[in-house]
Design an enzyme around this catalytic site. Structure first.
Site: not given
Ligand code: ADP
Ligand code: MG
Length: 401
Positions: A51, A212, A360, A383
């Protein structure tokens, strides 16, 4: 949005909001020379300076035009209290190394002493204010704090895209009090994401994974309305599969997410995996099973998309004019469940079209596979980039219009 070219900064003092919210690590005893800061409890160093580096083009451009810089940034959540563990001193030291010029740290955020330090700056010199969240007025967008910040400079530049979705004194309030413009990083972030939404090279493919559905419902709605395909992976797929009547076993799948997924089915070109990698628990040492299909038996959880699904997703990415990717395809932190995310990351890196990554954990996955510099744009603002895609106005950006 006003940009650097619209701002006359020669010989002026410019307040620059940067996103220097970087990870630090504390070491007891002597740390490495340089880039370190000694505190009562040991030495703190910046462990990832991405960053800080991302702001350098803006800082260099302003210095080359003969500006004096007053930098304002936050670190962590000190909640309006002075917390020495969240001082920007280690960040200041690292920035000085990257600029190859010392950067001085102000004794606070605003006030007479800080004012004197700012007024003492000469052409090209850089002063960093202390963590702006030491002031309770920052997150409250207090007009007094905004006035205190504005008094330090003749102009304001916001380069903190990662903080632009917050209406805080240093991201929003102060922009109304000085001639202002977007920095080069913030400008590129906003223009890249707006292009995806307004005039993407087609086909536009969105790859959405992660944990989620309810976190990303706005993003899914946008892409179901606008993209040519929306490829779902990660734990994100189980609420959709459950809503279609499949069994999900012990996979991550909250009731509220199933409801949200049900509302999205049939609303656009959604693709779900048709094979999975299962584990008997969330651990690298778990028992592993490849499932040809998507009905997860009891006692098992889906922890990655299967090899066939990953290949299909990779092909769509290869054929896309534009791909936006947010959220890993599986629990990529655990090596046995990283393959789906790796296949998608490699497809992004090899794709001839425009490739944009936000989030992230997705960024961390790319970095882990050594592909961070192989995509067209890696967004620094998790975000903020998702809110922009949801179609929400970012207060820090609106204030520059
Ligand atoms: P980003 O930060 O890229 O937006 P998220 O925070 O939404 O991504 O999701 C990342 C998390 O989702 C990771 O910690 C990963 O372990 C978890 N994850 C992805 N697929 C699964 C799964 N099938 N079961 C449990 N956790 C999962
Ligand atoms: Mg995340």
């Amino acid at each position: 949005m006003r940009t650097l070219g619209d701002l006359d900064v020669a010989g002026k003092r410019v307040l620059v909001r940067v996103d220097f919210n970087v990870p630090l690590k504390e070491e007891s005893g002597a740390g490495p020379a340089g880039g370190s800061h000694v505190t009562a409890s040991g030495t703190r160093t910046v462990t990832d300076d991405t960053r800080i580096r991302a702001a350098l083009p803006t800082l260099e451009a302003l210095r080359e035009q003969g500006a004096q810089l007053v930098l304002v940034a936050h670190l962590g959540r000190p909640e309006g209290e002075h917390d020495p563990a969240l001082s920007l001193a280690p960040v200041c030291a690292r920035l000085g190394e990257l600029l190859e010029d010392p950067v001085s740290l102000a004794p606070g955020v605003v006030g007479p002493e800080v004012q004197r330090a700012a007024e003492g700056l000469r052409e090209g010199e850089v002063l960093m204010l202390e963590n702006v969240r030491f002031e309770a007025g920052e997150t409250a967008n207090d007009p007094d704090l905004a006035r205190g910040l504005a008094a330090l400079a003749d102009a304001y530049v916001n380069d903190a895209f990662g903080a632009a979705h917050r209406a805080h004194a240093s991201t929003e309030g102060v922009a109304h009090l000085l001639p202002c413009a977007a920095g080069l990083l913030l400008q590129r972030e906003v223009e890249t994401l707006e292009t995806i939404l307004r005039e993407p090279a087609r086909p536009l493919v969105a790859v959405v994974g992660g944990a989620k559905v309810t976190d990303k419902i706005g993003v899914l709605e946008t892409f179901l309305g606008q993209a040519d395909s929306v490829l779902i992976g990660g734990a994100m797929c189980f609420p959709f599969l459950s809503a279609q009547g499949h069994s999900v076993g012990d996979s991550l799948c909250a009731d509220e997410d199933v409801e949200a997924a049900r509302g999205l089915l049939g609303r656009g070109p959604l693709a779900l995996p048709d094979d999975l990698v299962l584990g008997d628990r969330f651990a690298a040492e778990a028992q592993i099973r490849q499932l040809d299909g998507v009905d997860v038996p009891d006692g098992w959880m889906g922890l990655d998309i299967g090899a066939r699904s990953a290949r299909t997703y990779g092909q769509r990415i290869a054929e896309a004019g534009t791909t936006f990717w947010n959220g890993p395809m599986g629990a990529f932190e655990l090596e046995p469940f990283a393959a789906g995310t790796r296949t998608v990351a490699e497809a992004m890196a090899a794709a001839p079209g425009t490739t944009v990554v936000g989030g992230g954990d997705s960024a961390a996955a790319l970095a882990r596979f050594g592909l961070a510099d192989r995509v067209t744009h890696l967004s620094t603002g998790g975000g903020a980039s998702l809110e922009l895609i949801e179609g929400r106005e970012l207060p820090g950006v609106e204030a520059l219009r």
